[in-house]
Design an enzyme around this catalytic site. Structure first.
Site, PDB file in Angstrom:
ATOM      1  N   TYR A 174      -1.573   8.862  -9.678  1.00  6.95           N
ATOM      2  CA  TYR A 174      -0.857   7.594  -9.578  1.00  6.95           C
ATOM      3  C   TYR A 174      -1.176   6.677 -10.763  1.00  6.95           C
ATOM      4  CZ  TYR A 174       0.821   3.210  -7.487  1.00  6.95           C
ATOM      5  OH  TYR A 174       1.470   2.028  -7.236  1.00  6.95           O
ATOM      6  N   ILE A 207      -1.186  -5.660  -2.038  1.00 10.36           N
ATOM      7  CA  ILE A 207      -0.149  -6.364  -1.291  1.00 10.36           C
ATOM      8  C   ILE A 207      -0.352  -6.135   0.203  1.00 10.36           C
ATOM      9  CG2 ILE A 207       2.335  -6.631  -0.937  1.00 10.36           C
ATOM     10  CD1 ILE A 207       1.290  -7.492  -3.721  1.00 10.36           C
TER      11      ILE A 207
END
Length: 270
Positions: A174, A207
């Site tokens: 990632y 988040i």
């Protein structure tokens, strides 16, 4: 010729514009979709498998008087993206903003990572960004030529991650993909600038989402103890950064990555 500064009252008015949000039915993507609709844009919510979630976002937008529709596409497949862009233009008449939000972020330790895990993450996060950027840019340029006016061709915003500039356990695939997205953003900005297309990236920090604090209490606690602004981010925090970068307020900004992370990247290591 110097470009005239936009009127502040209308700078964030996207009425008459069309915004395509990949992965727009969940999480950050849902927040971006709703915020662009709130600003007046017609929003295309692209999804891979989560049709029900995408429909829910569209229904929420329509319930408040906004305009939105869903379209299915696998952004890692060039033919799917070709169809997605052509259908967007066919149904909506134009394409002004692309937000490349679609991606996956599974955990997989480097030594145990299977080849297909690596390939899946690179395909969804990096190849998908290229596929959508290339096809959208072609459409934006063609539409701008047809209009034969002084409007800019469009704005492309890639959702990166603060992990592009840092590290995380079990996320080597990632972090590599998001670092690639940021360099791709710079190169796309270089090549597309003369065509009137601005390309920027937004790098979110942690988040918040339903159940996160319960599922990962130690991580949330560590974050909150270190981040200067003392809270987790929200989808709306990221959406507002995208609105700014897509607006004429950012008319002389291209090729940048805007970290929206509460200041975690400046937090001291010790």
């Amino acid at each position: 010729m110097q470009e005239r500064a936009p009127e502040l009252e209308s700078a964030l008015n996207f009425a008459g514009k069309v915004a395509l949000i990949s992965g727009g039915g969940r999480g950050i993507g849902a927040g971006i979709s709703k915020r662009f609709a709130e600003a007046g844009a017609t929003v295309v919510v692209s999804y891979l498998q989560a049709e029900e979630a995408a429909l829910e976002v569209v229904e929420q937008i329509q319930a408040t008087g906004g305009q939105a529709q869903i379209m299915q596409a696998d952004v890692s497949r060039a033919d799917d993206v070709e169809r997605l862009i052509s259908q967007t233009v066919e149904r909506c008449g134009r394409l002004d903003v692309l937000v490349n939000n679609a991606g996956v972020y599974p955990l997989s330790p480097l030594l145990d990572m299977a080849d297909d895990e690596w390939e899946q993450v690179l395909a969804a996060n990096l190849t998908g960004t290229h596929n959508c950027t290339q096809r959208a840019a072609r459409a934006m340029i063609e539409l701008s030529t047809r209009r034969n006016d002084s409007e800019s061709s469009g704005s492309i915003i890639n959702i990166s991650s603060i992990e592009a500039a840092s590290t995380a356990f079990a996320h080597s695939h990632y972090t590599a993909a998001k670092a690639g997205v940021e360099q791709y953003t710079r190169n796309a900005a270089l090549e597309l600038g003369e065509k009137g297309i601005r390309v920027n990236a937004v790098a979110p920090g942690l988040i918040d989402r339903p159940g996160l604090a319960k599922a990962w209490p130690e991580g949330v606690k560590r974050w909150q103890s270190r981040v200067p602004l003392a809270r987790l981010g929200t989808a709306e925090d990221i959406a507002d950064a995208c609105l700014f970068l897509a607006s004429p307020l950012a008319r002389w900004i291209t090729g940048v990555t805007l970290a929206v992370d509460g200041g975690i990247l400046v937090a001291p290591a010790f």
